[in-house]
Design a protein around this motif. Structure first.
Motif, PDB file in Angstrom:
ATOM      1  N   ARG A  96       0.834  -1.208   0.000  1.00 48.37           N
ATOM      2  CA  ARG A  96       0.000   0.000   0.000  1.00 48.37           C
ATOM      3  C   ARG A  96       0.867   1.256   0.000  1.00 48.37           C
ATOM      4  O   ARG A  96       0.592   2.209  -0.722  1.00 48.37           O
ATOM      5  CB  ARG A  96      -0.937   0.012   1.206  1.00 48.37           C
TER       6      ARG A  96
ATOM      7  N   LYS B 221       8.945   5.522  -5.374  1.00 47.07           N
ATOM      8  CA  LYS B 221       8.508   5.047  -6.687  1.00 47.07           C
ATOM      9  C   LYS B 221       8.217   3.542  -6.711  1.00 47.07           C
ATOM     10  O   LYS B 221       8.601   2.837  -7.633  1.00 47.07           O
ATOM     11  CB  LYS B 221       9.526   5.412  -7.762  1.00 47.07           C
ATOM     12  N   GLY B 222       7.559   3.062  -5.656  1.00 45.70           N
ATOM     13  CA  GLY B 222       7.125   1.671  -5.627  1.00 45.70           C
ATOM     14  C   GLY B 222       8.140   0.677  -5.106  1.00 45.70           C
ATOM     15  O   GLY B 222       7.881  -0.517  -5.127  1.00 45.70           O
TER      16      GLY B 222
ATOM     17  N   GLN C 172       2.465   1.664  -3.399  1.00 48.48           N
ATOM     18  CA  GLN C 172       1.502   2.212  -4.347  1.00 48.48           C
ATOM     19  C   GLN C 172       1.343   3.717  -4.166  1.00 48.48           C
ATOM     20  O   GLN C 172       1.214   4.459  -5.132  1.00 48.48           O
ATOM     21  CB  GLN C 172       0.142   1.509  -4.205  1.00 48.48           C
ATOM     22  N   TYR C 173       1.368   4.161  -2.915  1.00 43.12           N
ATOM     23  CA  TYR C 173       1.277   5.598  -2.636  1.00 43.12           C
ATOM     24  C   TYR C 173       2.425   6.341  -3.326  1.00 43.12           C
ATOM     25  O   TYR C 173       2.211   7.379  -3.949  1.00 43.12           O
ATOM     26  CB  TYR C 173       1.313   5.843  -1.118  1.00 43.12           C
ATOM     27  N   THR C 174       3.641   5.791  -3.234  1.00 40.84           N
ATOM     28  CA  THR C 174       4.793   6.485  -3.824  1.00 40.84           C
ATOM     29  C   THR C 174       4.789   6.419  -5.349  1.00 40.84           C
ATOM     30  O   THR C 174       5.391   7.277  -5.992  1.00 40.84           O
ATOM     31  CB  THR C 174       6.132   5.949  -3.269  1.00 40.84           C
ATOM     32  N   ILE C 175       4.130   5.430  -5.910  1.00 43.70           N
ATOM     33  CA  ILE C 175       3.977   5.397  -7.373  1.00 43.70           C
ATOM     34  C   ILE C 175       3.087   6.567  -7.807  1.00 43.70           C
ATOM     35  O   ILE C 175       3.357   7.230  -8.801  1.00 43.70           O
ATOM     36  CB  ILE C 175       3.409   4.044  -7.843  1.00 43.70           C
ATOM     37  N   LYS C 176       2.031   6.826  -7.034  1.00 43.76           N
ATOM     38  CA  LYS C 176       1.119   7.927  -7.361  1.00 43.76           C
ATOM     39  C   LYS C 176       1.695   9.288  -6.966  1.00 43.76           C
ATOM     40  O   LYS C 176       1.200  10.310  -7.419  1.00 43.76           O
ATOM     41  CB  LYS C 176      -0.229   7.713  -6.682  1.00 43.76           C
ATOM     42  N   HIS C 177       2.714   9.295  -6.099  1.00 41.27           N
ATOM     43  CA  HIS C 177       3.348  10.533  -5.639  1.00 41.27           C
ATOM     44  C   HIS C 177       4.861  10.410  -5.814  1.00 41.27           C
ATOM     45  O   HIS C 177       5.611  10.342  -4.841  1.00 41.27           O
ATOM     46  CB  HIS C 177       3.006  10.789  -4.167  1.00 41.27           C
TER      47      HIS C 177
ATOM     48  N   LEU D 289      -7.396   7.535  -1.081  1.00 39.70           N
ATOM     49  CA  LEU D 289      -6.851   7.389  -2.433  1.00 39.70           C
ATOM     50  C   LEU D 289      -7.239   6.055  -3.070  1.00 39.70           C
ATOM     51  O   LEU D 289      -6.812   5.740  -4.176  1.00 39.70           O
ATOM     52  CB  LEU D 289      -5.327   7.507  -2.394  1.00 39.70           C
TER      53      LEU D 289
ATOM     54  N   MET E 161      -6.493   3.023  -1.870  1.00 40.24           N
ATOM     55  CA  MET E 161      -5.417   2.026  -1.721  1.00 40.24           C
ATOM     56  C   MET E 161      -5.584   1.215  -0.468  1.00 40.24           C
ATOM     57  O   MET E 161      -5.677   1.626   0.586  1.00 40.24           O
ATOM     58  CB  MET E 161      -4.052   2.730  -1.671  1.00 40.24           C
TER      59      MET E 161
END
Length: 96
Positions: free
Chosen positions: A5, A35-36, A8-13, A94, A96
């Motif tokens: 989770r 970045k994931g 995934q947050y860092t992929i979106k940010h 978000l 997630m």
């Protein structure tokens, strides 16, 4: 699931790095997530991507959000000492 989770947050940010202070098996660790990808800043990170750096039974002590690129000598904190409860709400908001 916790680690996924946050990844995934860092992929979106992608402009943010999460510095997660955790307790794993009674020992404190700090994990950087960007970045994931997750990596321990305290101990060696397993090369096998199927072995989670942040196990589900880890106790999250705090989460700092730092601007990317992360410079350990001069981090640019966006937010500090977030609790897991606060971060869970953000993740849920978000989807997630």
């Amino acid at each position: 699931m916790i680690g996924k989770r946050l990844e995934q947050y860092t992929i979106k940010h992608p402009q943010q790095v999460l510095l997660v202070t955790v307790e794993i098996n009674g020992e404190e660790d700090q994990i950087a997530i960007f970045k994931g990808f997750s990596s321990s800043l305290v101990r060696p990170t397993n090369f096998d991507p199927d072995v989670p750096v942040l196990p589900d039974d880890a106790k999250i002590l705090s989460i700092d959000i730092v601007a990317s690129p992360y410079n350990p000598d001069a981090p640019r904190y966006l937010e500090q000492s977030l609790s897991w409860d606060v971060m869970q709400v953000r993740l849920s908001n978000l989807g997630m």
